[in-house]
Design a protein around this motif. Sequence first.
Motif, PDB file in Angstrom:
ATOM      1  N   ALA A   1      29.145  36.516  31.667  1.00 43.99           N
ATOM      2  CA  ALA A   1      28.279  36.281  30.517  1.00 43.99           C
ATOM      3  C   ALA A   1      28.683  37.280  29.445  1.00 43.99           C
TER       4      ALA A   1
ATOM      5  N   GLY B   1      23.151  42.616  27.187  1.00 45.55           N
ATOM      6  CA  GLY B   1      22.808  42.602  28.601  1.00 45.55           C
ATOM      7  C   GLY B   1      23.453  43.751  29.344  1.00 45.55           C
TER       8      GLY B   1
ATOM      9  N   GLN C   1      19.799  38.787  29.230  1.00 46.93           N
ATOM     10  CA  GLN C   1      20.145  38.253  30.547  1.00 46.93           C
ATOM     11  C   GLN C   1      19.011  38.324  31.567  1.00 46.93           C
TER      12      GLN C   1
END
Length: 394
Positions: free
Chosen positions: A14, A18, A356
């Motif tokens: 990802a 985050g 996230q």
Amino acid sequence: MALPKIKYVRAFTATGGGADYHDQTGAHWIDDHIATPMSRYPEYRESRRSFGINVLGTLVVEIEADDGTIGFAVTTGGEPACYIVEKHLARFLEGRNPADYEKIWDQMYFSTQYYGRKGLVVNAISGVDLALWDLLGKLRGEPVHQLLGGPVRDELQFYATGARPDVAKELGFIGGKMPLHHGPAEGLEGLHKNVAMLADMRAKVGDDFWLMYDCWMALDVDYATRLAIACHEHGLKWLEEAISPDDYWGYAELKRNVPKGMLVTTGEHEATRWGFRMLLEMDCCDIIQPDVGWCGGVTELLKISALADAKGKMVVPHGSSVYSYHFVITRHNSPFAEFLMMHPGPTEVVPMFAPQLLGEPVPVNGRIKASQLDKPGFGVELNRDVPLNRPYTH
């Protein structure tokens, strides 16, 4: 009661903040002119992203049990870590009892020792280990902190890392850690600017608020020593990660050099019990700062903490959100925790690993109640609106 076996291990990448909190867009204090080992090169001095600090992205590990329960964790490592998890580490989990975390960790570490030991490989191991603890907590219906022995205090208290300790004080934090802006390549003028910045902040926050400098591996022993001496009159509490994490001898010398009462801290980029044994036995620092997502996970952090406890040293993990909170709340030698101020200013308290994680607790008046960590596992969920990519399967 028999637990369901592990059925699947999956690894995803990802991007965008985050776990890889340097992966920011636009103006952000964390990507300002900050001293780094690359500051000796003018072209890489103004932005940490310029030399690739954010290239890896986030690693997301999911571990699914036979009954469909999923444990997950996020750390850094991106696509290379996904390859390691899927192609190498998964074999040590699938078909196993999720409570066998000691054997699983041992097999992951020693099977990769010939190309691992630190860095990216241990990041991958850490992500798997954290996901395993999350799964175990969910299967047993208990928060991870209960699996570790339970809280030893009713709340966590935090210092804030960011460019505005004066704002952190107003928000109720016990201290503020600033990034050091100028490294040795910027000479005496840079040194004077570093000291002036601390003096200015001390005037703003008063005498009793902690102020610290995060040097992010940017200095040498001589510069760090001169900086520590110059900052002493302004009440610098500690000098963090001043030199290369491989220079244990330099840290031991620096600890001898700094003014009495000033602390030397390090360990953010150290890994495993063996690395921290070096720091502790060579008397390199006063506080060790392992990142649970990088040092080997909870399974290894327990061993690192025991070593530190035997040496009378504090363990204050590098900011890693719930993954460190569940540990810190259970340990007497972890009396406070770090909170990374991920607001660009930073002038507000926002979730550290957003976007996230969902349900991530944040400090109010610099504190989080232990009761806020009482959900099973690490107590957070993966935000399914964040695009995930699974580059490899097995």
